[in-house]
Design an enzyme around this catalytic site. Structure first.
Site, PDB file in Angstrom:
ATOM      1  N   ASP A 240       0.832  -1.202   0.000  1.00 55.90           N
ATOM      2  CA  ASP A 240       0.000   0.000   0.000  1.00 55.90           C
ATOM      3  C   ASP A 240       0.872   1.260   0.000  1.00 55.90           C
ATOM      4  O   ASP A 240       2.081   1.203   0.288  1.00 55.90           O
ATOM      5  CB  ASP A 240      -0.882  -0.033   1.260  1.00 55.90           C
ATOM      6  CG  ASP A 240      -2.211   0.671   1.071  1.00 55.90           C
ATOM      7  OD1 ASP A 240      -2.326   1.483   0.146  1.00 55.90           O
ATOM      8  OD2 ASP A 240      -3.127   0.429   1.881  1.00 55.90           O
TER       9      ASP A 240
ATOM     10  N   ASP B 181     -10.498   1.929  -3.717  1.00 54.20           N
ATOM     11  CA  ASP B 181     -11.055   1.690  -2.385  1.00 54.20           C
ATOM     12  C   ASP B 181     -12.572   1.711  -2.428  1.00 54.20           C
ATOM     13  O   ASP B 181     -13.227   1.340  -1.457  1.00 54.20           O
ATOM     14  CB  ASP B 181     -10.581   2.782  -1.406  1.00 54.20           C
ATOM     15  CG  ASP B 181      -9.321   2.368  -0.677  1.00 54.20           C
ATOM     16  OD1 ASP B 181      -8.871   1.226  -0.879  1.00 54.20           O
ATOM     17  OD2 ASP B 181      -8.784   3.184   0.094  1.00 54.20           O
TER      18      ASP B 181
END
Ligand code: DGJ
Length: 741
Positions: free
Chosen positions: A482, A551
């Site tokens: 990430d 997301d």
């Protein structure tokens, strides 16, 4: 990976040449006479012409002509004396001042004129690829530019980049150093590109190009693709992005840091596209004998519309462009939206049990498992301290990973190694590793700072994070990497006076770490995530198996995101998860079937707390997952045909067809209520064998929405308008499986 090796070998020649140039003993002798240099794929051709003067110009990129030498006397009807010629790698200098440049250099005496002339070229056959290296040189300044073109004949893709060598005895400063420039003739150009923001990535934007310059770029340092993706399509002589007909040029830059792509319709009406590293705050000092390698630009050209261009890119990506491309990756349950930071071992084991029960193949432990002094119980602390939080998982990661393996599942884990919370041991021990500007506040975002990857010590640290996490268990099969913020107050203690190198060397540092990781861990699956789609590019995908597309897991929003992503990137990289309702990002409530059907058109996963599903929902999940496994090879390896665009109507529909056309899967989604009389959609299927006979079966339901379900039809009927499922209420959806009989 493959190209890295190639470049190393290919670099030997320029290095020797540059050494000779440095000695000042070898002045380039410009080859006399015109020359045609064709760079060819099965159906396309890029033709470069060396003019009498030694200038290299681009005369054609389009359908292949049998005899490219016919271009030898080609006139572009552009007045070179006005600086309007289609110079292949335009450098600021001589008459070339009025258009956007690919190269701009300041020499030791302060002058800025570069005049590149053809020196030589060589063509190397690399089996299934052909590499053409064209060497240009400035006789006066001894600057050399090699243009490299790597043609992939079967995929109709050409990769190109430049290598700039300082052949002088003093430093020069590169002000702009693009990968390439492309010239396109036409009367009208429709540019399709992708803007967005967090949880809203890859929103298609279409604009007919007027005169002047349109720029898509990133200046964010990290998360370079969140707001604009470094890719596009140009429909030539059209104001529509058509799926299966029309001339389309598509491009994508392989670079994960600041980039810039400019589209300029010049005074002659021609479209000139310059793409590469963003010159913003990035002037680069190049020492004598040194070579700067720019990132590759991927090009394709198709006469079969956007669909043809996408299929070319996807075929190339699966075979060459994506790490492990074209292989089927496991379905999974990710812990994030189901548990966030609140879990202990029993929570995880229970999730693994449920995931196994539903037929999922991997469990991924997301954020929150680390930090001892500064436990990661929220996003405010712990980042940087990659030590297991034994309060949450006293038995150790291997215990959880082994538990998953014992259930026949794989195990994955989350890291964010480029970042640090101020509340962490790392931030206290290495404050100088943080990107910062002396005497200024170091702005936080998501309570974190960015580590300075231009610093080799930080590169070692980031590599070490990956390595040490992998050593937590021999059963780690997957790492989610990430990267959750952009740069601010940009500065590097390591770079000292050379602050201008930070953006570039951050990108190079990232790739050098990823390459090292791949040498040690060739088999681990890596997901490239950056707050969702902040790092969606073919540079990162050289090292990563897939992307976290966004997301935003809301299936309605995903239809727009996934449609646009599919224009450039293949489904095999598109992670797509079924999550809970109301959706945590959008608040939308959509049926479970709609959520599954959307996720099944990419790499299927789930991201929720399975305990919160009803028994009936769990049963449905089991069915959907097991059916997905029967056709997912088509999603991962098949040819994509988009049938209806969410941007242009109330439906989104697409299909994947096996390369031998014997199997296909069709997805149809209704995004908006139609009406009770005419509801439904006639979808001419595409890519089938018109003479083949196909059985058609709707999956996931006991009563089909199509009258033809269970019957066998000829391909021409299905392609000619016979397929008209009744998918008409908002969030109705259907998946059909076709098999040749
Ligand atoms: C952002 C990612 O995109 C999410 O999927 C999740 O991993 C969080 N970070 C964790 O902090």
């Amino acid at each position: 990976m493959r190209r890295q090796t190639l470049l190393t070998a290919a670099n030997l020649l320029p290095l020797i040449l540059s050494a000779l140039l440095c000695l000042g003993t070898l002045l380039p002798a410009f080859a006399d006479g015109k020359k045609v240099i064709p760079i060819e794929t099965d159906n396309t051709q890029l033709v470069l012409l060396v003019e009498e003067s030694g200038s290299l110009i681009t005369v054609h990129y389009g359908p292949r002509v049998e005899d490219p030498t016919q271009f030898l006397d080609y006139s572009t009807h552009r007045a070179n004396e006005h600086g309007c010629g289609p110079v292949t790698y335009p450098a600021i200098g001589s008459r070339y001042l009025i258009g956007q440049e690919a190269l701009s250099v300041i020499y030791p005496d302060g002058y800025r004129n570069t005049e590149l002339r053809y020196l030589s070229h060589e063509v190397r056959n690399l089996g299934e690829r052909v590499l053409t290296r064209i060497t240009l040189s400035d006789e006066l300044t001894h600057l050399r530019v090699d243009l490299l073109y790597e043609a992939y004949p079967h995929e109709d893709v050409i990769l190109t980049h430049s290598e700039i060598t300082n052949g002088d005895r003093k430093d020069v400063t590169l002000m702009k150093y693009a990968s390439c420039s492309m010239h396109v003739e036409g009367e009208q150009f429709l540019l399709s590109h992708f803007h967005g923001s967090w949880a809203d990535e890859m929103q298609l934007e279409r604009e007919v190009l007027g005169h002047g310059i349109v720029t898509i770029e990133s200046r964010r340092g990290t998360q370079a693709t969140q707001c604009n993706n470094p890719s596009f399509m140009v429909s030539i002589n059209s104001d529509r992005l058509t799926e299966e007909y029309g001339e389309v040029l598509a491009g994508a830059l392989c670079w994960s840091a600041n980039y810039q792509i400019t589209f300029e319709r010049d005074e002659t009406g021609r479209l000139n596209i310059i793409s590469g590293i963003n010159p913003f705050n990035s002037e680069y000092r190049l020492s004598p004998g040194k070579t700067f390698l720019t990132p590759d630009m991927v090009w394709t050209r198709s006469s079969n519309g956007a669909g043809g261009a996408s299929r070319n890119l996807h075929a190339w990506a699966r075979r060459w462009g994506v790490y492990g491309g074209g292989e089927v990756n496991p379905t999974l349950l990710n812990s994030w939206e189901g548990a966030y930071f609140s879990f202990t071992t029993p929570t995880l084991l229970r999730m693994i049990d449920d995931a196994a029960d539903m037929g999922l193949e991997m469990f991924v432990l997301d954020d929150g498992w680390f930090g001892v002094e500064y436990p990661r119980n929220g996003d405010a602390a712990g980042l940087g301290d990659w030590v297991l939080n034994t309060k949450k998982i006293p038995e150790g990661i291997d215990y959880v990973a082994s538990y998953a393996h014992a259930k026949g599942m794989k195990f994955g884990i989350w890291i964010e190694p480029e970042m640090v919370n101020p509340d962490s041991r790392l931030a206290h021990e290495h404050p100088d590793w943080v990107i910062q500007s002396p005497g200024r506040e170091i702005p936080q975002s998501r309570n974190q700072w960015v580590l300075d990857l231009s610093n080799p010590q930080v590169q070692d640290f980031v590599y070490g994070v990956f390595d040490s996490v992998m050593k937590l268990s021999p059963h780690i099969d997957y790492v989610k990497w990430d990267c959750n913020r952009i740069m601010a107050s940009v500065g590097s203690k390591y770079l000292g006076k050379e602050q201008n190198r930070l953006f570039v060397e951050y990108g190079q540092g990232l790739y050098s770490v990823l390459a090292r990781i791949r040498r040690t861990y060739p088999d681990v699956l890596i997901q490239c995530c950056s707050s969702g789609g902040g790092r969606v590019d073919y540079g990162a995908l050289r090292y990563c198996n897939e992307i976290w597309t966004s997301d935003n897991t809301d299936a309605l929003c995903r239809s727009y995101i996934q449609y646009s992503t599919s224009l450039i990137y293949p489904a095999c990289v598109m992670a797509s998860h079924v999550s809970a309702v109301p959706n945590h990002q959008s608040g939308n409530v959509t049926p479970l079937k709609f959520r599954f059907d959307m996720a099944c058109s990419g790499r299927l996963g789930m991201e929720l707390q399975p305990r919160n599903l009803t028994a009936a929902e769990k049963e449905y999940a089991k069915r959907a997952i097991s059916e997905y496994k029967t056709y997912r090879d088509l999603v991962f390896k098949g040819d994509l045909y988009r049938l209806a665009s969410p941007y242009d109507g109330d439906h989104y529909a697409l299909m994947y067809v096996s390369s031998d056309k014997s199997r296909a899967v069709v997805f149809v989604y209704c995004l908006k209520y139609e009406n009770r009389e005419t509801g439904g959609i006639t979808l001419p299927l595409t890519g089938l064998d018109p003479k083949g006979r196909y059985s058609v079966k709707e999956l996931g339901v006991d009563r089909s929405c199509w009258w033809g379900d269970g019957k066998t039809f000829q391909g021409d009927f299905l392609q000619g308008g016979g397929f008209n499922p009744r998918v008409r209420t908002q969030f109705a959806s259907a998946v059909f499986y076709l098999e040749a009989r």
